[in-house]
Enzyme design. Structure first.
Site, PDB file in Angstrom:
ATOM      1  N   ASP A  20     -37.614  18.222 -10.201  1.00  0.00           N
ATOM      2  CA  ASP A  20     -37.130  17.205  -9.290  1.00  0.00           C
ATOM      3  C   ASP A  20     -35.854  16.651  -9.919  1.00  0.00           C
ATOM      4  O   ASP A  20     -35.648  16.792 -11.131  1.00  0.00           O
ATOM      5  CB  ASP A  20     -38.194  16.118  -9.122  1.00  0.00           C
ATOM      6  CG  ASP A  20     -37.791  15.066  -8.106  1.00  0.00           C
ATOM      7  OD1 ASP A  20     -36.998  15.388  -7.204  1.00  0.00           O
ATOM      8  OD2 ASP A  20     -38.262  13.936  -8.218  1.00  0.00           O
ATOM      9  N   VAL A  21     -35.007  16.031  -9.157  1.00  0.00           N
ATOM     10  CA  VAL A  21     -33.683  15.643  -9.665  1.00  0.00           C
ATOM     11  C   VAL A  21     -33.542  14.133  -9.844  1.00  0.00           C
ATOM     12  O   VAL A  21     -33.337  13.651 -10.959  1.00  0.00           O
ATOM     13  CB  VAL A  21     -32.561  16.179  -8.754  1.00  0.00           C
ATOM     14  CG1 VAL A  21     -31.186  15.750  -9.277  1.00  0.00           C
ATOM     15  CG2 VAL A  21     -32.637  17.703  -8.663  1.00  0.00           C
ATOM     16  N   ASP A  22     -33.659  13.387  -8.755  1.00  0.00           N
ATOM     17  CA  ASP A  22     -33.411  11.945  -8.830  1.00  0.00           C
ATOM     18  C   ASP A  22     -34.455  11.254  -9.709  1.00  0.00           C
ATOM     19  O   ASP A  22     -35.658  11.493  -9.570  1.00  0.00           O
ATOM     20  CB  ASP A  22     -33.447  11.329  -7.436  1.00  0.00           C
ATOM     21  CG  ASP A  22     -32.282  11.780  -6.577  1.00  0.00           C
ATOM     22  OD1 ASP A  22     -31.334  12.377  -7.120  1.00  0.00           O
ATOM     23  OD2 ASP A  22     -32.304  11.552  -5.352  1.00  0.00           O
ATOM     24  N   MET A  52     -40.630   7.082  -1.686  1.00  0.00           N
ATOM     25  CA  MET A  52     -41.169   7.691  -2.896  1.00  0.00           C
ATOM     26  C   MET A  52     -42.661   7.442  -3.034  1.00  0.00           C
ATOM     27  O   MET A  52     -43.380   8.231  -3.648  1.00  0.00           O
ATOM     28  CB  MET A  52     -40.430   7.159  -4.129  1.00  0.00           C
ATOM     29  CG  MET A  52     -39.011   7.649  -4.252  1.00  0.00           C
ATOM     30  SD  MET A  52     -38.237   7.093  -5.786  1.00  0.00           S
ATOM     31  CE  MET A  52     -39.239   7.951  -7.000  1.00  0.00           C
ATOM     32  N   SER A 109     -34.672  19.156  -4.608  1.00  0.00           N
ATOM     33  CA  SER A 109     -34.443  17.726  -4.396  1.00  0.00           C
ATOM     34  C   SER A 109     -34.475  17.357  -2.925  1.00  0.00           C
ATOM     35  O   SER A 109     -34.031  18.128  -2.063  1.00  0.00           O
ATOM     36  CB  SER A 109     -33.074  17.338  -4.984  1.00  0.00           C
ATOM     37  OG  SER A 109     -32.763  15.998  -4.691  1.00  0.00           O
ATOM     38  N   GLY A 110     -34.997  16.176  -2.665  1.00  0.00           N
ATOM     39  CA  GLY A 110     -34.868  15.587  -1.340  1.00  0.00           C
ATOM     40  C   GLY A 110     -33.550  14.865  -1.177  1.00  0.00           C
ATOM     41  O   GLY A 110     -33.300  14.247  -0.135  1.00  0.00           O
ATOM     42  N   GLY A 111     -32.698  14.945  -2.197  1.00  0.00           N
ATOM     43  CA  GLY A 111     -31.365  14.367  -2.134  1.00  0.00           C
ATOM     44  C   GLY A 111     -30.373  15.325  -1.506  1.00  0.00           C
ATOM     45  O   GLY A 111     -30.752  16.207  -0.729  1.00  0.00           O
ATOM     46  N   THR A 182     -44.472  12.062  -3.464  1.00  0.00           N
ATOM     47  CA  THR A 182     -44.128  13.119  -2.513  1.00  0.00           C
ATOM     48  C   THR A 182     -44.122  14.494  -3.163  1.00  0.00           C
ATOM     49  O   THR A 182     -44.164  15.507  -2.464  1.00  0.00           O
ATOM     50  CB  THR A 182     -42.737  12.855  -1.889  1.00  0.00           C
ATOM     51  OG1 THR A 182     -41.779  12.702  -2.930  1.00  0.00           O
ATOM     52  CG2 THR A 182     -42.762  11.586  -1.050  1.00  0.00           C
TER      53      THR A 182
END
Length: 209
Positions: A20-22, A52, A109-111, A182
């Site tokens: 995951d990123v953020d 989140m 990512s969800g970003g 998530t």
């Protein structure tokens, strides 16, 4: 939380490791940083916390936040140029060691892809190993929406990416480093390691170098 010795064995037996990123690979939440550039940070930050926690469907939360931010192409470019994301201490060394062991590294990512591609370039990774959301703009650079065909816009989207990777590359053991509620969706098919705060993450990364 697995022990450090178990974590070491898990990493070195893996075919691939997904991050995951953020608030994991980087310290920031990308969408909150974009909201800051667009001067709507307070309202968006509250929505991010709700997203989140899993309290709302991810796609609905993403659409709601972007409708408030409405970032232009110029603002996204300014974010990348002037507000560089800060890598979590130890992540560069960990990714480098995994790459030396011929372990593929993916960022899921969800970003937003434009931000995550910049992050992966700092880790010497290929943009083809990035799975994230795409913003859409009119010809004049104004925000028009986001690509709803990307799997990462949906709740359960990261799990779909994991399944796609296992089917495409025939990975026997794929590890996912996650933090938010998530990300539970990926376990299984991935083997998951959860880190809940920056200090735990930093210490574990140091132990693996």
């Amino acid at each position: 939380m697995v022990s450090h010795s178990e974590l070491r064995k898990l990493f070195y037996s893996a075919d691939a490791v997904c991050f995951d990123v953020d608030s994991m690979v980087i310290k920031e939440e990308g969408i909150d940083e974009l909201a800051n550039v667009c001067v709507v940070e307070d309202a968006v930050s509250e929505m991010t916390c709700r997203a989140m926690s899993g309290a709302v469907l991810f796609k609905a939360a993403l659409a709601e936040r972007l409708a408030l931010i409405r970032p232009s192409r110029e603002q996204v470019q300014r974010l990348i140029a002037e507000h560089l994301p800060h890598l979590t201490p130890g992540i560069r060394g960990l990714v480098s060691r995994l790459q030396e062991q011929n372990v593929q590294v993916f960022l899921i990512s969800g970003g937003f892809r434009s931000i995550v591609e910049h992050v992966t370039s700092k880790l010497n990774g290929p943009s083809t190993n990035v799975f994230a959301n795409r913003l859409k703009f009119y010809f004049n650079g104004e925000y028009t929406g986001f690509d709803e065909m990307q799997p990462t816009v949906e709740s359960g989207g990261k799990g779909k990416v994991i399944k796609l990777l296992k089917e495409k590359f025939h990975f026997k053991k794929l590890v996912m480093i996650r933090d938010g509620a998530t990300d539970m969706e990926v376990c299984p098919p991935a083997v998951c390691i959860k880190h809940t705060n920056f200090f735990q993450l930093y210490f574990c990364f140091r132990q693996l170098l």
